[in-house]
Write an enzyme that holds these catalytic residues in place. Sequence first.
Site, mmCIF file in Angstrom:
data_model
loop_
_atom_site.group_PDB
_atom_site.id
_atom_site.type_symbol
_atom_site.label_atom_id
_atom_site.label_comp_id
_atom_site.label_asym_id
_atom_site.label_seq_id
_atom_site.Cartn_x
_atom_site.Cartn_y
_atom_site.Cartn_z
ATOM 1 N N SER A 278 0.262 -1.203 -0.019
ATOM 2 C CA SER A 278 -0.308 0.091 0.090
ATOM 3 C C SER A 278 1.074 0.948 0.391
ATOM 4 C CB SER A 278 -0.846 -0.581 1.265
ATOM 5 O OG SER A 278 -1.518 1.236 1.408
ATOM 6 N N LYS A 284 0.115 -3.516 5.102
ATOM 7 C CA LYS A 284 -0.994 -4.762 3.674
ATOM 8 C C LYS A 284 0.034 -5.622 3.112
ATOM 9 C CE LYS A 284 -4.756 -3.438 2.864
ATOM 10 N NZ LYS A 284 -5.577 -2.543 2.240
ATOM 11 N N ASN A 286 -2.332 -7.004 0.107
ATOM 12 C CA ASN A 286 -3.218 -7.238 -1.208
ATOM 13 C C ASN A 286 -3.617 -8.403 -2.041
ATOM 14 O OD1 ASN A 286 -4.706 -4.266 0.160
ATOM 15 N ND2 ASN A 286 -2.958 -3.261 -0.881
ATOM 16 N N ARG A 317 -24.549 -7.812 -45.963
ATOM 17 C CA ARG A 317 -23.597 -7.138 -44.347
ATOM 18 C C ARG A 317 -23.787 -5.887 -44.562
ATOM 19 N NH1 ARG A 317 -18.676 -5.770 -49.573
ATOM 20 N NH2 ARG A 317 -18.060 -5.346 -47.173
#
Length: 452
Positions: A278, A284, A286, A317
């Site tokens: 972080s 952290k 993550n 088309r």
Amino acid sequence: MSQLFASLFYQADVTQIFSDQALIQYMIKAEVALAQAEADVGVIPQSAASIIAQVAEEQGIHAIDFESLATATALAGNIAIPFVKQFTAAVKNVDEEASRYVHWGATSQDIIDTATILQAKDALSIIQIQLQSAHDVAVHLAEQYRDQVMIGRTWLQQGLPITLGHKAARWASSFQRDLERLEQIKSRVLTVQLGGAVGSLASILDQGSAVVEAYAQRLDLSKPDCTWHGERDRILDIAHFLAVVTGNTGKMARDWSLMMQTEIAEVFEPTAKGRGGSSTMPHKRNPVAAASILAAANRVPALMSSMYQSMVQEHERSLGAWHAEWLALPEIFQLCAGALQRTHEVLQGLEVNSENMQRNIECTQGLIMAEAVMMALALKMGRLNAHHLVEAACKKAVAEQRHLQDVVAEIAEVQQYFNVEQLQQIFKPESYLGNIQDQIEAVLKHAKGEAK
């Protein structure tokens, strides 16, 4: 896609296949195969086809001015028109007579669709390898952790015991089905496109069918029964397959990211320098791979909406619907390949905390074994009576903050049917795993090629 984000969401090889340079290479390949097929049938001189192939081999994408091509594409409405002009000019510089036969009898969509199918073929080959690798890793996890008991969760709440191996077996089974889906669609979708202006190949007179067959053989693609300019189910089949794969990886990423939550902490994505940190919180860790995969799983359904809408086309088309595919399909391919790459990386380096799995099983003080107790009692006193008895015991255990086994052991009806040792056995999570081991074994056998 910005190059700053490509490494976060995409996979390098598939991204290269859908690069501008690669697209032109595939279009050149389609033009060369067309000339060679027409020469095979006798529609154009063999010498012309040889010169066209020679220019492609010697000059390749260097025959194309990308800057002027980009400008001209905006005016022409598709990339094939200015591309053919430039490629024809390159052939003309070598042999004017041969240049007359570049793009003979074809329309722009023939070359663009065929190039798209060639891109898809190569990209699907990579995705097949990715799927097989991810499947093999998941199978290994299923075998390695087949006895590692953990809590199974429903509606984000603790449910009943399962094993980590069972969860991995379900992942492996998803990958196996994806591999089977891919095999099922290949012959249907990897199909050449050649129909001329309105799909009749009238410009090649009575040689149209023979040219289409030779064209398909030259490109190692299947031959369609009829042209499919306005029928886009083949392209949708490809996109749908990719969307399912991406969704499957998203489900896995959701699982392990929830299992990485601080309060749960049962598994973790592999660590690496600079990974999962972080900018403000040093503690952290993550689930960054899961974030990328879940972003892909979020984005692909939106792109699929465009693909589904593009099926509704006008007459022979279309106007606009076909064009929308050019933006959506390459991104779906790249997001799918990126999600697979990151899923494989996580499964291969998955860190498992068995102690926290045991802690989480015990945190309800036996409540997760309430069904086991109820079913054991149901054999003695009927299911409804057993349900009422155990439900009351659960409420008492919660109110008094006691272990459910202790509360149940005090109930006279329970004492009538079970002694202490029997009750202890009922409360063992590993004794209430149902047919999980049979399911894991079936997945392992399937992976080894044995009959289900």
